[in-house]
Design a protein around this motif. Structure first.
Motif, mmCIF file in Angstrom:
data_model
loop_
_atom_site.group_PDB
_atom_site.id
_atom_site.type_symbol
_atom_site.label_atom_id
_atom_site.label_comp_id
_atom_site.label_asym_id
_atom_site.label_seq_id
_atom_site.Cartn_x
_atom_site.Cartn_y
_atom_site.Cartn_z
ATOM 1 N N ALA A 79 0.854 -1.204 0.000
ATOM 2 C CA ALA A 79 0.000 0.000 0.000
ATOM 3 C C ALA A 79 0.878 1.238 0.000
ATOM 4 N N ASP A 80 0.262 2.393 -0.232
ATOM 5 C CA ASP A 80 0.987 3.652 -0.094
ATOM 6 C C ASP A 80 1.289 3.868 1.386
ATOM 7 N N GLY A 81 2.372 4.570 1.664
ATOM 8 C CA GLY A 81 2.656 4.875 3.062
ATOM 9 C C GLY A 81 4.114 5.187 3.309
ATOM 10 N N LYS A 82 4.471 5.125 4.579
ATOM 11 C CA LYS A 82 5.830 5.456 5.011
ATOM 12 C C LYS A 82 6.437 4.256 5.737
ATOM 13 N N THR A 111 -3.479 6.416 5.530
ATOM 14 C CA THR A 111 -4.628 6.481 6.426
ATOM 15 C C THR A 111 -4.172 6.114 7.834
ATOM 16 N N LEU A 112 -4.305 7.074 8.740
ATOM 17 C CA LEU A 112 -3.842 6.846 10.105
ATOM 18 C C LEU A 112 -4.962 6.429 11.045
ATOM 19 N N TYR A 113 -6.222 6.760 10.664
ATOM 20 C CA TYR A 113 -7.332 6.510 11.594
ATOM 21 C C TYR A 113 -8.441 5.723 10.917
ATOM 22 N N THR A 114 -9.147 5.001 11.738
ATOM 23 C CA THR A 114 -10.335 4.284 11.293
ATOM 24 C C THR A 114 -11.431 4.499 12.336
ATOM 25 N N VAL A 115 -12.691 4.423 11.901
ATOM 26 C CA VAL A 115 -13.832 4.625 12.807
ATOM 27 C C VAL A 115 -14.708 3.380 12.792
ATOM 28 N N SER A 116 -14.944 2.835 13.953
ATOM 29 C CA SER A 116 -15.906 1.737 14.095
ATOM 30 C C SER A 116 -17.255 2.377 14.389
ATOM 31 N N ALA A 117 -18.170 2.271 13.432
ATOM 32 C CA ALA A 117 -19.429 3.029 13.510
ATOM 33 C C ALA A 117 -20.641 2.118 13.424
ATOM 34 N N SER A 118 -21.800 2.733 13.679
ATOM 35 C CA SER A 118 -23.083 2.026 13.524
ATOM 36 C C SER A 118 -24.141 3.067 13.184
ATOM 37 N N THR A 119 -25.301 2.589 12.719
ATOM 38 C CA THR A 119 -26.391 3.492 12.368
ATOM 39 C C THR A 119 -27.285 3.799 13.567
ATOM 40 N N GLY A 120 -26.869 3.378 14.745
ATOM 41 C CA GLY A 120 -27.695 3.596 15.938
ATOM 42 C C GLY A 120 -27.930 5.056 16.234
ATOM 43 N N LYS A 121 -27.010 5.964 15.840
ATOM 44 C CA LYS A 121 -27.167 7.392 16.119
ATOM 45 C C LYS A 121 -27.466 8.174 14.840
ATOM 46 N N ALA A 122 -27.998 7.473 13.860
ATOM 47 C CA ALA A 122 -28.333 8.143 12.602
ATOM 48 C C ALA A 122 -29.640 8.922 12.743
ATOM 49 N N TYR A 123 -29.817 9.882 11.857
ATOM 50 C CA TYR A 123 -31.077 10.623 11.799
ATOM 51 C C TYR A 123 -32.158 9.631 11.409
ATOM 52 N N SER A 124 -33.339 9.769 12.002
ATOM 53 C CA SER A 124 -34.418 8.798 11.831
ATOM 54 C C SER A 124 -35.107 8.975 10.479
ATOM 55 N N SER A 125 -34.539 8.183 9.492
ATOM 56 C CA SER A 125 -35.151 8.137 8.157
ATOM 57 C C SER A 125 -34.636 6.870 7.479
ATOM 58 N N VAL A 126 -35.382 6.491 6.442
ATOM 59 C CA VAL A 126 -34.972 5.270 5.739
ATOM 60 C C VAL A 126 -33.615 5.467 5.075
ATOM 61 N N VAL A 212 18.065 -4.586 0.433
ATOM 62 C CA VAL A 212 16.944 -3.799 0.938
ATOM 63 C C VAL A 212 16.916 -2.511 0.133
ATOM 64 N N ALA A 213 15.773 -2.232 -0.510
ATOM 65 C CA ALA A 213 15.692 -1.113 -1.451
ATOM 66 C C ALA A 213 15.227 0.193 -0.812
ATOM 67 N N VAL A 214 14.834 0.181 0.459
ATOM 68 C CA VAL A 214 14.296 1.384 1.105
ATOM 69 C C VAL A 214 15.014 1.638 2.431
ATOM 70 N N GLN A 215 14.754 2.810 2.986
ATOM 71 C CA GLN A 215 15.286 3.178 4.291
ATOM 72 C C GLN A 215 14.147 3.588 5.204
ATOM 73 N N ASP A 216 14.410 3.537 6.493
ATOM 74 C CA ASP A 216 13.392 3.916 7.468
ATOM 75 C C ASP A 216 12.959 5.363 7.227
ATOM 76 N N GLY A 217 11.642 5.584 7.127
ATOM 77 C CA GLY A 217 11.109 6.923 6.902
ATOM 78 C C GLY A 217 10.797 7.224 5.449
ATOM 79 N N ASP A 218 11.175 6.354 4.525
ATOM 80 C CA ASP A 218 10.890 6.586 3.110
ATOM 81 C C ASP A 218 9.391 6.508 2.829
ATOM 82 N N GLN A 219 8.919 7.374 1.939
ATOM 83 C CA GLN A 219 7.548 7.309 1.449
ATOM 84 C C GLN A 219 7.539 6.404 0.217
ATOM 85 N N VAL A 220 6.603 5.470 0.179
ATOM 86 C CA VAL A 220 6.535 4.542 -0.957
ATOM 87 C C VAL A 220 5.124 4.505 -1.504
#
Length: 415
Positions: A79-82, A111-126, A212-220
């Motif tokens: 994946a993309d990243g560091k 991507t550093l963050y992820t959210v575990s979510a649910s529709t329990g607090k969604a606005y009440s509509s279909v 080893v083709a990369v170094q610590d901290g490299d963006q790939v």
């Protein structure tokens, strides 16, 4: 003038005969072939697949020349990243690093963050209770509304779903609302959840690390080369590379591998006849070897080019007679210094001159001959009481004070 005695003349004549006999001795002429004196075997430094073979049997090679190359296994960025940690270097066993650190290196995605979510607090509509994978959503921290971001729904399981944060900055543990609209209008809210840190991606590998083709901290970017490995492990973890090199100048005698073959560590790959080990071998009849011995110098001439002449030294004479020859013969090995005109299998003419005696050696033999004759003369004198008998017709000189003895014929009487 005193004339040389007959014994001295006999000694000189004997010595002259010895010298003449030596000069008349036959010169040894024989034919031989340039053969390898040794073989160098190139072994596989590590197990793996052969990527390519650069040489064939009969090719001349120089020390350091590439003979073959091993095929490596390449590891790419998932994946993309560091790059956030590298736990191996060339020569290391990749599997040992995986067992100790969980990976050979880690990749921290964009991507550093992820959210575990649910529709329990969604606005009440279909509409707000039905979410879809791949849908772009907007997030806002419930307590600090200035912390906002953008994300993508990556998984849905009933009323629960997961959002991958692609933009924005949050604090792990933040409680956020999720909206379909960037205005954060209540009627577009589709649920809520908690922010978590995305774990770095663990990169695994097996075998010995070649590079080893990369170094610590490299963006790939996804698909970039991270490292290369080979099966097995290197001696003392010393990486010698994927290239198999010639250890000496020589001629390829045998190639035991081909592209795509799998070899084991220590397996024979290629054999080389070193140029430095060239020698001439000849089969010579036993009668012709009487005057030859180890250390003797002989002259060599290239059969295909008489102008190419070399000096050789007999280094070994086999103690076993050759089989299949009409007369008893032995194999003789001759060392010499080859040049660029010499190749294995070429014919050589061999000449060995008999050892000639010098004038000093000849004179010495004459003196020794005379010395061996003097004792015979002494023995003759002793047998006659110390007197030398005269032969008939010889006249001797009488000792001082004595008259010469007359023969019985001259005196007419006998003594």
């Amino acid at each position: 003038m005193k004339k040389p005695g007959w014994k001295k003349m006999l000694a000189l004549l004997s010595a002259l005969c010895l010298l003449t006999g030596a000069a008349a001795a036959d010169t040894l002429n024989a034919s031989g072939t340039v053969e390898p004196g040794e073989t160098v075997t190139i072994f596989a430094p590590i197990g793996g697949k052969v990527g390519s073979v650069k040489v064939e049997k009969g090719m001349k090679v120089e020390a350091g020349e590439i003979l073959a190359e091993m095929k490596t296994e390449k590891v790419y960025a998932p994946a993309d990243g560091k790059i956030t940690g590298i736990f191996v270097r060339p020569g290391d066993d990749a599997e040992e690093a995986v067992n100790s650190y969980g990976a050979v290196m880690y990749l921290e995605g964009s991507t550093l963050y992820t959210v575990s979510a649910s529709t329990g607090k969604a606005y009440s509509s279909v509409e707000t209770t039905l979410v879809h994978v791949g849908e772009t959503v907007y997030l806002q921290c419930r307590k600090a509304k200035t912390r906002t971001g953008v994300g993508v729904i990556t998984a849905v399981d009933g009323s629960s779903y997961t959002v991958q944060v692609t933009e924005g900055s949050f604090i792990v543990g933040d409680s956020v609302y999720i909206y379909r609209d960037g205005t954060y209008a209540t009627e577009t809210r589709i649920g809520g959840g908690s922010v978590s840190r995305v774990s770095p991606v663990a990169v695994s590998a097996a075998g010995a690390v070649v590079s080893v083709a990369v170094q610590d901290g490299d963006q790939v970017r996804k698909g970039d080369l991270l490292m290369e490995t080979l099966e097995g492990s290197w001696d003392a973890y010393e990486m010698t590379g994927t290239r198999i090199l010639a250890e000496t100048d020589g001629v390829v005698a045998e190639v035991s591998v081909a592209q795509g073959d799998t070899v084991s560590k220590g397996g024979a790959m290629i054999k080389i006849y070193p140029i430095s080990g060239m020698r001439v071998e000849a089969v010579i009849a036993a009668d012709d070897l009487k005057e030859l011995q180890i250390g003797d110098t002989v002259q060599l001439e290239l059969a295909a080019d008489e102008s190419r002449q070399y000096t050789g030294t007999i280094s070994r004479i086999s103690a076993l007679a050759e089989e299949g020859t009409e007369e008893i013969s032995y194999r003789v090995y001759i060392d010499f210094t080859p040049d660029e005109y010499i190749s294995f299998g070429m014919s050589m003419e061999i000449t060995a001159e008999p050892e000639q005696k010098t004038e000093t050696e000849t004179a010495g033999e004459a003196d020794r001959t005379e010395e061996t004759q003097e004792p015979a003369e002494t023995e003759q004198k002793e047998s006659t009481g110390g007197k030398t008998r005269q032969r008939p017709g010889d006249r001797g000189t009488a000792p001082e004070g004595e008259k010469p003895a007359e023969t019985a014929v001259e005196n007419g009487v006998s003594e």
